[in-house]
Design an enzyme around this catalytic site. Structure first.
Site, PDB file in Angstrom:
ATOM      1  N   LYS A 155       0.864  -1.189   0.000  1.00 29.25           N
ATOM      2  CA  LYS A 155       0.000   0.000   0.000  1.00 29.25           C
ATOM      3  C   LYS A 155       0.895   1.232   0.000  1.00 29.25           C
ATOM      4  O   LYS A 155       1.663   1.463   0.930  1.00 29.25           O
ATOM      5  CB  LYS A 155      -0.894  -0.004   1.220  1.00 29.25           C
ATOM      6  CG  LYS A 155      -1.702   1.294   1.323  1.00 29.25           C
ATOM      7  CD  LYS A 155      -2.820   1.192   2.313  1.00 29.25           C
ATOM      8  CE  LYS A 155      -3.568   2.507   2.384  1.00 29.25           C
ATOM      9  NZ  LYS A 155      -4.678   2.441   3.319  1.00 29.25           N
TER      10      LYS A 155
ATOM     11  N   LYS B 199      -2.123  -1.462  -3.980  1.00 28.80           N
ATOM     12  CA  LYS B 199      -2.986  -0.292  -3.967  1.00 28.80           C
ATOM     13  C   LYS B 199      -2.161   0.966  -4.035  1.00 28.80           C
ATOM     14  O   LYS B 199      -1.182   1.047  -3.309  1.00 28.80           O
ATOM     15  CB  LYS B 199      -3.780  -0.338  -2.662  1.00 28.80           C
ATOM     16  CG  LYS B 199      -4.600   0.865  -2.360  1.00 28.80           C
ATOM     17  CD  LYS B 199      -5.273   0.660  -1.037  1.00 28.80           C
ATOM     18  CE  LYS B 199      -6.002   1.925  -0.675  1.00 28.80           C
ATOM     19  NZ  LYS B 199      -6.472   1.905   0.670  1.00 28.80           N
TER      20      LYS B 199
HETATM   21  C1  PBG Z   1      -7.260   3.837   5.135  1.00 29.68           C
HETATM   22  C2  PBG Z   1      -7.689   3.503   3.774  1.00 29.68           C
HETATM   23  C3  PBG Z   1      -7.521   4.360   2.681  1.00 29.68           C
HETATM   24  C4  PBG Z   1      -8.105   3.751   1.580  1.00 29.68           C
HETATM   25  C5  PBG Z   1      -8.612   2.504   2.006  1.00 29.68           C
HETATM   26  N1  PBG Z   1      -8.333   2.365   3.371  1.00 29.68           N
HETATM   27  C6  PBG Z   1      -6.956   5.720   2.610  1.00 29.68           C
HETATM   28  C7  PBG Z   1      -5.696   6.049   3.269  1.00 29.68           C
HETATM   29  O1  PBG Z   1      -4.823   5.205   3.459  1.00 29.68           O
HETATM   30  O2  PBG Z   1      -5.555   7.206   3.627  1.00 29.68           O
HETATM   31  C8  PBG Z   1      -8.153   4.378   0.226  1.00 29.68           C
HETATM   32  C9  PBG Z   1      -9.124   3.847  -0.741  1.00 29.68           C
HETATM   33  C10 PBG Z   1      -9.433   4.758  -1.863  1.00 29.68           C
HETATM   34  O3  PBG Z   1      -8.791   5.804  -2.086  1.00 29.68           O
HETATM   35  O4  PBG Z   1     -10.368   4.421  -2.596  1.00 29.68           O
HETATM   36  N2  PBG Z   1      -7.062   2.898   6.058  1.00 29.68           N
END
Ligand code: PBG
Length: 330
Positions: free
Chosen positions: A200, A255
């Protein structure tokens, strides 16, 4: 083997659509899609999200209705994300493991009313903290890894207690998969699956999502660079994946999606685990915006993006377009 013209004419296999279809290397089907659902408190309540046209936050009753519709369209899974009222937020995200919290009630309700749909629950503290970070803060604003993992474990167990199918830690703390797996085993949740957000990245494409779960103001100008990965790196992601598999992850996630398909491809060559991709909120917003201006053909661009994700090695894709794609496939 030498390929020489005219013995080899690569265009020969592109002459018509049956031939092209027969030699296709990857497929995109209804078995590949997961729809994210944003939850809010209340009854019969739905709210628009400014930066994500056509996506809404829904109260649990409406979410159940929506999931029934999605199921009929052929959807296999939903990923739940809560938008928590400010009065329940604190510095340590303690609402995240409330057995009667919004997520916990939603999981129970969906599990007991909709058959044969995989429920994926987000495990992270950012919707629950007053500062919008995924971790507990130390004296100097640093994220305390091990203290955070303790809360994540409680959160994960509370979801398992409600019957969730897949626990998806999206926080990026070190060692959380190991601790969550241990707690699940201890409590006889041998079949509860862990989908680890392994690779991520600290991405600017998450903006609309932070708007959707209401963490954008709380987060303010701060960022998540000390735990989410640097987008300049790929070796790091291989480490993360390897460790998460060894710690007990069943599925790994990459991601965001589109700018990170090289990572998916590397993971898929090296490791024998299912890989999911998250086509994130910013990717959705970009395509939507261009489509609304008639600059891009929305349907064709969405299908192409998802198909390319499959080609890179993904088994399934979390996408805000899941419902639309299922309709288009009908
Ligand atoms: C946070 C989380 C995020 C997303 C999913 N879980 C955002 C972040 O890490 O700030 C992002 C998903 C998206 O942008 O569609 N735990």
């Amino acid at each position: 083997m030498k390929r020489k013209f005219p013995n080899t004419r690569l265009r020969r296999l592109r002459t018509n659509s049956p031939i092209r279809n027969l030699i296709r290397e990857s497929t995109l089907s209804q078995n590949d899609l997961i729809q994210p659902i944003f939850l809010i408190e209340g009854n019969n309540k739905s709210q628009k999200i400014k930066s994500m046209p056509e996506i809404t936050r829904m109260s649990i009753d409406l979410a159940v209705k929506e999931i029934r519709i999605l199921k009929k369209l052929g959807l296999q899974g939903v990923a739940l994300f809560p938008c928590i009222q400010n009065k329940f937020k604190d510095k340590t995200g303690s609402e995240s493991f409330n057995p009667n919290g919004l997520m916990q009630r939603a999981i129970e309700k969906i599990k007991s009313t909709v058959k044969d749909i995989a429920i994926i629950s987000d495990v992270a503290l950012d919707p629950y903290t007053t500062h919008g970070q995924d971790g507990i803060l130390g004296k100097n604003g640093e994220i305390l890894n091990d203290e955070t993992v303790e809360v994540l474990v409680k959160q994960a167990l509370s979801h398992a207690n409600c019957g969730v199918d897949i626990i998806a830690p999206s926080d990026m703390m070190d060692g959380r998969i190991k601790s969550i797996r241990k707690e699940l085993e201890k409590n006889k949740f041998a079949d509860t699956k862990i989908l680890s957000y392994s690779a991520k990245y600290s991405s600017n494409y998450y903006g609309p999502f932070r708007d959707a779960v209401g963490s954008v103001k709380n987060l303010g100008k701060s960022n998540k660079d000390t735990y989410q990965m640097d987008y300049a790196n790929s070796k790091d992601s291989m480490h993360e994946v390897e460790m998460d598999i060894n710690e007990g992850a069943d599925i790994v996630m990459v991601k965001p999606g589109m700018p990170y398909l090289d990572i998916v491809s590397k993971i898929s060559e090296k490791y024998h685990v299912p890989i999911f991709i998250y086509q994130v909120s910013g990717e959705y917003a970009m395509i939507k915006a261009a489509a609304k201006n008639n600059w891009l053909d929305e349907k064709k661009v969405v299908i192409e993006s998802l198909q390319c994700m499959k080609r890179s090695g993904a088994n399934a894709i979390i996408t805000y377009y899941a419902k639309d794609v299922l309709k288009w496939m009908k």
